[in-house]
Design a protein around this motif. Structure first.
Motif, PDB file in Angstrom:
ATOM      1  N   PHE A  50       0.804  -1.220   0.000  1.00  0.00           N
ATOM      2  CA  PHE A  50       0.000   0.000   0.000  1.00  0.00           C
ATOM      3  C   PHE A  50       0.842   1.277   0.000  1.00  0.00           C
ATOM      4  O   PHE A  50       0.375   2.313  -0.450  1.00  0.00           O
ATOM      5  CB  PHE A  50      -0.923   0.029   1.227  1.00  0.00           C
ATOM      6  CG  PHE A  50      -1.891  -1.119   1.276  1.00  0.00           C
ATOM      7  CD1 PHE A  50      -2.703  -1.415   0.190  1.00  0.00           C
ATOM      8  CD2 PHE A  50      -1.996  -1.902   2.416  1.00  0.00           C
ATOM      9  CE1 PHE A  50      -3.600  -2.475   0.241  1.00  0.00           C
ATOM     10  CE2 PHE A  50      -2.897  -2.956   2.477  1.00  0.00           C
ATOM     11  CZ  PHE A  50      -3.688  -3.250   1.392  1.00  0.00           C
ATOM     12  N   LYS A 117      -7.205  -6.388  -2.778  1.00  0.00           N
ATOM     13  CA  LYS A 117      -6.107  -5.448  -2.972  1.00  0.00           C
ATOM     14  C   LYS A 117      -5.852  -5.232  -4.453  1.00  0.00           C
ATOM     15  O   LYS A 117      -5.992  -6.156  -5.250  1.00  0.00           O
ATOM     16  CB  LYS A 117      -4.815  -5.994  -2.357  1.00  0.00           C
ATOM     17  CG  LYS A 117      -4.811  -6.227  -0.864  1.00  0.00           C
ATOM     18  CD  LYS A 117      -3.510  -6.922  -0.482  1.00  0.00           C
ATOM     19  CE  LYS A 117      -3.332  -7.084   1.017  1.00  0.00           C
ATOM     20  NZ  LYS A 117      -2.079  -7.809   1.344  1.00  0.00           N
ATOM     21  N   ASP A 127      -4.367  -0.315  -3.522  1.00  0.00           N
ATOM     22  CA  ASP A 127      -5.505   0.188  -2.754  1.00  0.00           C
ATOM     23  C   ASP A 127      -6.229  -0.994  -2.097  1.00  0.00           C
ATOM     24  O   ASP A 127      -6.046  -2.149  -2.481  1.00  0.00           O
ATOM     25  CB  ASP A 127      -6.454   0.948  -3.671  1.00  0.00           C
ATOM     26  CG  ASP A 127      -5.727   2.008  -4.499  1.00  0.00           C
ATOM     27  OD1 ASP A 127      -5.021   2.845  -3.901  1.00  0.00           O
ATOM     28  OD2 ASP A 127      -5.841   1.978  -5.736  1.00  0.00           O
ATOM     29  N   GLY A 142      -4.097   3.815  -1.462  1.00  0.00           N
ATOM     30  CA  GLY A 142      -2.696   3.724  -1.116  1.00  0.00           C
ATOM     31  C   GLY A 142      -1.949   5.009  -1.421  1.00  0.00           C
ATOM     32  O   GLY A 142      -2.334   5.793  -2.283  1.00  0.00           O
ATOM     33  N   LEU A 147      -2.324   3.787   3.688  1.00  0.00           N
ATOM     34  CA  LEU A 147      -3.718   3.930   3.285  1.00  0.00           C
ATOM     35  C   LEU A 147      -4.318   5.217   3.840  1.00  0.00           C
ATOM     36  O   LEU A 147      -4.060   5.593   4.993  1.00  0.00           O
ATOM     37  CB  LEU A 147      -4.529   2.730   3.762  1.00  0.00           C
ATOM     38  CG  LEU A 147      -4.218   1.408   3.068  1.00  0.00           C
ATOM     39  CD1 LEU A 147      -4.933   0.265   3.757  1.00  0.00           C
ATOM     40  CD2 LEU A 147      -4.591   1.457   1.586  1.00  0.00           C
TER      41      LEU A 147
END
Length: 495
Positions: A50, A117, A127, A142, A147
């Motif tokens: 991320f 993901k 993300d 991300g 995040l």
């Protein structure tokens, strides 16, 4: 990058208000910022990363946690990887009570039961899409600091999946509406594919059908009314049966990701469904092991035999065996399936009724030899006069698929693994393989939702060229993250 690497389980807070403040960005919310952001040094799969530092980040679901006084509202914990692996001090907690996340915590929502993901907006950072039940799903975006933000996707709150389904090199998002698991005839529910890139405002480049027109129930190409009205019984914007989980990968090598979904078939029966990626025309149905298996079992996708085609692994089916269906240019066929249980030569232990071999499945290259290995949860495993204490196995991949040679098993009484095995623990109920220390070897995360009276916990075992090792392994639960933990089922889902 080979396909084997590409794929793929403190003090107690004194008041619900404290939990709400915590999940809204207090002491439990951590992210890399400013000078702490690192240059890329690890080699983890980008979809697991991320913050773009080269280390995989682990996502853990705790769907039964009480948030803002709402029972079973749920949250997820994100553990950021590093050269030293995971640390309980480097995490972010996300719920519907977290600042910036749309909506509010609701009893029974079970936020974080499933998630996916992938780099939806194409900015180079993966993300996180979190299923949120009837309220829909949210996307956490991300960035170099981890995040951030939160975008709501209304109407689609069950088992989101990310993959390049149309083969254009950009991540797409498959979305499914929440459906009840009940009755003999499963209902059809809304489903769609958001073509990437997806904007941070929650707008896809385009919307694609979930099924190819020729795959619609009751569709007749010679019937003008069907062609005009979008199908006779079911259209391309719906799919039959609630979806509980799924995995994406390129099984037929055409450059388009395919989907293996675990769906309710009615009359108490669950089974797998394979959908081949098809671009603007929608997915095409295919055969996969586990159809009509009778239980919601584990599924994994990865290149076990290193031939360039992803394979599908389904565990704990009606036969009590694990099925490995080998991918090819023709996709999956029933003639190219390896089937085994704990009686496989080289597999430690003995097959017994109720072991639930493969109740969880994760696929990825632990040893770094270019062949994906298979982690199999065995939560019903009995040993040392303990019933359902649970264990997990790592079965090696190779040019001929699975042979059993070098298979390893671990449980809470294994030397080096933290904790002590107890009756009813069900260690191994969830699993994930991802490279949290960026050294080119997938590490194993394994969950046990029954640990400490349904509080739940997660263990992480390091991957090496020789397989998994319990040395320097880590165990933690919600309490260790200063998060709500009582009956939270922490570790229910891992990715």
């Amino acid at each position: 990058m080979s396909r084997a690497r590409r794929r793929t389980r403190t003090a107690r807070l004194s008041a619900p208000l404290a939990a709400a403040v915590l999940l809204a960005g207090g002491a439990g919310a951590w992210a890399l910022t400013g000078a702490s952001a690192q240059a890329v040094t690890g080699s983890a799969d980008a979809r697991d990363d991320f913050n773009g530092d080269g280390y995989a980040d682990l996502v853990i679901g705790a769907p039964n946690a009480t948030i803002s006084s709402q029972t079973k509202a749920g949250y997820v914990a994100v553990m950021y990887g590093s050269a030293d692996g995971l640390s309980t001090s480097k995490r972010k907690l996300i719920s519907r009570s977290t600042s910036g996340v749309p909506g509010s915590a609701t009893a029974g929502q079970r936020f974080g039961s499933t998630f996916a993901k992938g780099d939806l907006d194409g900015d180079g950072f993966s993300d996180l899409v979190i299923a949120g039940g009837a309220a829909g799903s949210i996307v956490m975006w991300g960035s170099a600091s981890g995040l951030t933000g939160g975008t709501n996707i209304a109407g689609y709150g069950q088992a989101p999946q990310v993959g390049d389904f149309d083969g254009d090199g950009k991540a797409d998002l498959a979305l499914f509406a929440l459906q009840k698991v009940a009755g003999d005839d499963p209902p059809s529910g809304p489903a769609t594919v958001w073509k990437g890139p997806v904007s941070r405002a929650g707008t896809p480049t385009a919307t694609l059908p979930i099924l190819n027109k020729s795959e619609w129930w009751g569709y007749d190409a010679n019937d003008a009314s069907c062609a005009t009205n979008g199908g006779c019984e079911e259209d391309g914007d719906s799919i039959s049966g609630p979806i509980s989980s799924g995995q994406a990968g390129d099984i037929n090598g055409d450059g388009k990701d395919d989907l293996v979904l675990w769906r309710y078939e009615g009359d108490g029966v669950w089974g797998s469904r394979l959908l081949y990626g098809g671009g603007s025309t929608g997915f095409t149905r295919g055969w996969a092991p586990g159809e009509g298996s009778g239980t919601d079992a584990g599924t994994g996708v990865g290149d076990v035999n290193g031939d360039g085609f992803d394979d599908v692994v389904v565990g704990n089916d009606w036969s009590g065996k694990v099925q490995v269906a080998l991918g090819s240019a023709a996709g999956l066929t029933a003639e190219r399936v390896q089937s085994f249980d704990q009686d496989l030569a080289g597999f430690p232990g003995v097959e017994e009724e109720g072991d639930e071999l493969g109740a969880s499945v994760a696929v990825g290259d632990v040893t770094g030899d270019g062949f994906a290995d298979i982690a199999l949860g065995i939560p019903g495993e009995d040993f040392s006069d303990l019933t359902d204490a649970g264990s997990i196995a790592l079965v090696r991949g190779g040019a001929s698929g699975v042979t059993g040679a070098g298979t390893q098993t671990f449980h809470q009484n294994t030397s080096g693994v933290p904790g002590v095995a107890e009756t009813g623990d069900r260690f191994g109920v969830s699993a994930a393989l991802l490279d949290v220390d960026g050294n080119g070897h997938r590490d194993l995360a394994v969950g046990d939702t029954a640990e400490n009276s349904d509080n739940g916990a997660v263990w992480v075992l390091r991957g090496t060229s020789g397989g998994l090792t319990a040395t320097s392994s880590l165990a933690f639960g919600g309490k260790d993250l200063a998060a709500p933990y009582t009956d939270a089922q922490f570790g229910f889902s891992l990715r």
